[in-house]
Design an enzyme around this catalytic site. Structure first.
Site, PDB file in Angstrom:
ATOM      1  N   ILE A  65       7.920 -12.381  18.755  1.00  0.00           N
ATOM      2  CA  ILE A  65       7.822 -12.021  20.190  1.00  0.00           C
ATOM      3  C   ILE A  65       7.134 -10.847  20.271  1.00  0.00           C
ATOM      4  O   ILE A  65       6.120 -10.871  21.025  1.00  0.00           O
ATOM      5  CB  ILE A  65       9.498 -11.655  20.550  1.00  0.00           C
TER       6      ILE A  65
ATOM      7  N   ASP B   8       6.017  -1.500  12.010  1.00  0.00           N
ATOM      8  CA  ASP B   8       6.916  -2.714  11.540  1.00  0.00           C
ATOM      9  C   ASP B   8       6.894  -2.213   9.963  1.00  0.00           C
ATOM     10  O   ASP B   8       6.042  -1.845   9.728  1.00  0.00           O
ATOM     11  CB  ASP B   8       6.292  -3.985  11.837  1.00  0.00           C
TER      12      ASP B   8
ATOM     13  N   CYS C 275      12.290  -5.215  17.216  1.00  0.00           N
ATOM     14  CA  CYS C 275      12.669  -5.502  15.999  1.00  0.00           C
ATOM     15  C   CYS C 275      14.169  -5.947  15.995  1.00  0.00           C
ATOM     16  O   CYS C 275      14.745  -5.860  16.939  1.00  0.00           O
ATOM     17  CB  CYS C 275      12.407  -4.193  14.993  1.00  0.00           C
ATOM     18  N   PRO C 276      14.595  -6.432  15.047  1.00  0.00           N
ATOM     19  CA  PRO C 276      16.077  -6.949  14.910  1.00  0.00           C
ATOM     20  C   PRO C 276      17.069  -5.754  14.854  1.00  0.00           C
ATOM     21  O   PRO C 276      16.479  -4.682  14.528  1.00  0.00           O
ATOM     22  CB  PRO C 276      16.236  -7.936  13.733  1.00  0.00           C
TER      23      PRO C 276
ATOM     24  N   SER D  68      15.225  -6.442  22.972  1.00  0.00           N
ATOM     25  CA  SER D  68      15.792  -6.934  21.738  1.00  0.00           C
ATOM     26  C   SER D  68      17.184  -6.809  21.436  1.00  0.00           C
ATOM     27  O   SER D  68      17.856  -7.906  21.830  1.00  0.00           O
ATOM     28  CB  SER D  68      15.045  -6.207  20.752  1.00  0.00           C
ATOM     29  N   ARG D  69      17.880  -5.785  21.173  1.00  0.00           N
ATOM     30  CA  ARG D  69      19.269  -5.709  21.142  1.00  0.00           C
ATOM     31  C   ARG D  69      19.670  -4.330  21.478  1.00  0.00           C
ATOM     32  O   ARG D  69      19.041  -3.327  21.121  1.00  0.00           O
ATOM     33  CB  ARG D  69      20.012  -5.902  19.684  1.00  0.00           C
TER      34      ARG D  69
ATOM     35  N   ASP E 221      16.798  -5.468  29.076  1.00  0.00           N
ATOM     36  CA  ASP E 221      17.121  -6.786  29.303  1.00  0.00           C
ATOM     37  C   ASP E 221      18.704  -6.761  28.334  1.00  0.00           C
ATOM     38  O   ASP E 221      19.391  -7.863  28.426  1.00  0.00           O
ATOM     39  CB  ASP E 221      16.482  -7.711  28.983  1.00  0.00           C
TER      40      ASP E 221
ATOM     41  N   GLU F 146      27.135  -4.539  26.453  1.00  0.00           N
ATOM     42  CA  GLU F 146      26.833  -5.540  27.286  1.00  0.00           C
ATOM     43  C   GLU F 146      27.885  -6.516  27.059  1.00  0.00           C
ATOM     44  O   GLU F 146      28.146  -7.334  28.021  1.00  0.00           O
ATOM     45  CB  GLU F 146      25.483  -6.209  27.068  1.00  0.00           C
TER      46      GLU F 146
ATOM     47  N   HIS G 204      20.569  -9.553  30.057  1.00  0.00           N
ATOM     48  CA  HIS G 204      20.007 -10.706  28.893  1.00  0.00           C
ATOM     49  C   HIS G 204      19.508 -11.930  29.461  1.00  0.00           C
ATOM     50  O   HIS G 204      20.139 -13.171  28.867  1.00  0.00           O
ATOM     51  CB  HIS G 204      21.293 -10.715  28.098  1.00  0.00           C
TER      52      HIS G 204
END
Ligand code: NAD
Length: 329
Positions: free
Chosen positions: A154, A173, A204-205, A232-233, A257, A262, A294
């Site tokens: 992404i 990264d 990133c995760p 992402s999260r 998002d 959430e 999301h």
């Protein structure tokens, strides 16, 4: 094969029924998977879950007790799973590693464009016969520096799109993407990325090493007035400290998002309910904050890919074939 789906919406049923060429027996439960709802899995061969279903040790133990040996995650991330416990219980996890990286990257760009040019406000204003331009000033993206945190599938697409706007791309990264290096993207330490970027976008995760990667200290390193984007999260960002950054004006705009808390809000219509989460209420009160729930992945292409890949993953498991999309840990 009998599969119980959790956290399902009308679109899950629509796409999974359409692509169920295997003839699996699919049952769609609306409830989120958690300890109290785990017993819905009784009598099934497999379960299928989404991003906010809970797959902690307690739930996994219950599932194992009901004979569930495979869990199909119909998403890429698996931060909601206790991997050690799954391994110990011998539960196989399969996922959809990429459904549409374009969908998420394009949504991140949509958040930037909307926040910058305030099209959401202009839309409402003009419908109200208010044709004034007061307070709608934006800035040219051309020539601005965009910091991309996480340059996987992404992040790399996002970087390419932003290059198309004439932005300078800097990246952080733990692994450098050779394609981006070839395009002249400059990798640097997170601290340098934050000091240089006009826009910071997280791709990133969620890992122990990335939890609250945006916090009081890293916010201080950001340029005053910079825009922060998170598709992402949620827990990548310390939301309360971001609110402080917004109040002081240090963060110029925020587009998210995903949201730290959430689970109890997103994917539901709470328009007739009282929302008791004061943190999101505060976020919603800022004129320079844009929140979507999301939906970055939510395109026809992505939903098709999610359904096809998940069903193929279950088919491969059922037929004893090699699992290309197994979560390995
Ligand atoms: P990916 O695995 O292709 O890329 C992730 C990148 O992050 C990799 O390059 C990896 O090296 C990097 N990374 C790992 N640890 C890092 C660290 N500590 N600091 C910086 N970078 C680090 O994943 P992807 O497909 O690009 O997805 C990225 C994230 O987007 C997913 O983890 C998921 O959380 C999120 N996502 C959100 C939505 C949505 O609808 N909002 C949909 C899909 C994915």
């Amino acid at each position: 094969m009998k599969v119980a789906f959790f956290s399902t919406k009308s679109y899950d049923r629509q796409y999974f029924d359409q692509y169920n060429s295997q003839g699996f027996e699919l049952t769609y439960y609306k409830v989120r998977l958690e300890e109290e709802t785990a017993e819905f899995a009784k009598g099934y061969d497999a379960i299928c879950t989404f991003v906010n279903d809970r797959l902690g040790a307690d739930v996994l133990e219950k599932l194992a007790g009901y004979g569930i040996k495979v869990i199909a995650l119909r998403c890429a991330g698996f931060n909601n799973v206790d991997l050690e416990k799954a391994k110990e219980l011998g539960i196989t996890l399969v996922r959809v590693p990429a459904y549409s990286p374009h969908a998420v990257a394009e949504h991140a760009v949509a958040l930037i464009l909307t926040l910058n040019r305030k099209t959401h406000k202009a839309y409402n204003r003009v419908r109200d016969n208010n044709f004034s331009l007061e307070r709608l000033t934006g800035f040219d993206l051309n020539g601005k520096t965009v910091g991309v945190v996480g340059t996987g599938k992404i992040g790399a697409i996002f970087a390419q799109i932003m290059r198309g706007f004439g932005c300078k791309i800097v990246a952080y990264d733990v692994y450098q993407n050779p394609e981006l290096l070839e395009q002249g993207v400059e990798y640097m330490e997170m601290q340098d990325l934050l000091t240089q970027s006009d826009i910071v976008s997280l791709h990133c995760p969620l890992l122990p090493s990335t939890y609250h990667i945006i916090n009081k200290e890293t916010i201080k390193m950001m340029k005053r007035g910079a825009m922060l984007i998170n598709t992402s999260r949620g827990p990548l960002v310390n939301t309360k400290q971001v609110i402080k950054g917004l109040k002081s004006g240090h963060i110029g705009a925020l587009g998210i998002d995903v949201y730290e808390m959430e689970e109890k809000l997103f994917f539901r219509d709470l328009s007739e309910k009282i929302v008791t989460d004061d943190v999101i209420a505060r976020l919603l009160s800022f004129p320079n904050v844009l929140i979507t729930s999301h939906q970055a992945f939510f395109t026809d292409e992505a939903l098709t890919q999610i359904a096809k890949t998940t069903l193929k993953n279950l088919e491969d498991y059922n037929e004893g074939r090699e699992l290309t999309n197994e979560v390995s840990f």
